[in-house]
Design an enzyme around this catalytic site. Structure first.
Site, short mmCIF file in Angstrom:
data_model
loop_
_atom_site.label_atom_id
_atom_site.label_comp_id
_atom_site.label_asym_id
_atom_site.label_seq_id
_atom_site.Cartn_x
_atom_site.Cartn_y
_atom_site.Cartn_z
N LYS A 1 -1.96 -7.75 -1.03
CA LYS A 1 -0.94 -7.34 -2.29
C LYS A 1 -0.54 -7.42 -2.97
O LYS A 1 0.21 -8.87 -2.58
CB LYS A 1 -1.30 -6.22 -1.53
CG LYS A 1 -1.51 -4.26 -1.05
CD LYS A 1 -0.22 -3.11 -0.48
CE LYS A 1 -1.40 -2.00 -0.18
NZ LYS A 1 -0.55 -0.96 0.68
N ARG B 1 -6.63 -5.66 5.92
CA ARG B 1 -6.71 -4.54 4.91
C ARG B 1 -8.60 -4.58 4.50
O ARG B 1 -8.59 -5.44 4.72
CB ARG B 1 -5.48 -4.95 3.72
CG ARG B 1 -4.24 -4.32 3.63
CD ARG B 1 -3.80 -4.96 2.75
NE ARG B 1 -2.49 -4.56 2.41
CZ ARG B 1 -1.39 -5.03 2.89
NH1 ARG B 1 -1.96 -6.88 3.07
NH2 ARG B 1 -0.14 -5.37 2.62
#
Length: 196
Positions: A58, A35
């Site tokens: 995350k 990401r």
């Protein structure tokens, strides 16, 4: 397409710090499926003797991502060209700002480190490189993550492995990438089913 991906990865051709950095960013995004926030969090003390990195993704979950030979090579070249003292893996270069007049405002004061790139900076770099490669579609760092996943699935990787590599907590999130393999399966079905 694979041709567009090749053009994108090859778009930074120069040997200046900006081109070396941008090539390393593109190769790392495609090699790992990171990401953009994960990419921005990387530090310059990355161990390139190993083919893997531990990433805190995350929700604070740690996962392992793997570096391709191309990603390792471009990162080594980029890091060897850096002369600053920043902890960030990817930093601003003097040529990043058209208003800086060359070295200008982006030159760090003595003893100061260059600023690490932000999420927005990475997005801008990917977009500019796609345009330079003659790609008219919208290309973002997330597009590179998508290409990573579809490349794995298209070459036969199972969806659970891709889920782990992407750091998805739910298989449902990973299933959005299966449209590529679905298309391939449809073509196989059409070609080989009921051919008497």
């Amino acid at each position: 397409t694979s041709a567009e991906l090749s053009r994108l990865l090859d778009s930074p051709k120069g040997t200046d710090l900006k081109d070396l950095r941008d090539k390393a960013i593109l190769e790392l995004l495609f090699s790992t499926g990171l990401r953009v926030s994960e990419l921005c969090s990387l530090t310059s003390d990355i161990d390139l003797r190993s083919d893997e990195l531990s990433i805190r993704g995350k929700g604070g979950k740690v996962r392992v991502v793997f570096l391709s030979d191309n990603a390792k090579r471009t990162l080594k070249t980029y890091l060897s060209a850096r002369k600053d003292m920043s902890d960030a893996l990817f930093v601003q270069t003097p040529s990043d700002s058209p208003l800086s007049g060359g070295e200008g405002s982006l030159r760090p004061a003595k003893g100061e480190a260059r600023e690490g790139l932000t999420r927005r900076s990475i997005e801008r770099i990917v977009k500019q490189r796609a345009t330079k490669a003659g790609i008219s579609k919208k290309v973002t760092p997330h597009t590179m993550r998508h290409l990573f996943a579809t490349d794995l699935l298209g070459n036969g990787a199972d969806i659970r492995s891709v889920q782990a590599l992407l750091g998805h907590s739910s298989i449902v999130t990973t299933q959005i990438y299966t449209h590529v393999t679905d298309k391939h399966l449809r073509e196989i079905h059409k070609k080989f089913h009921n051919k008497k």
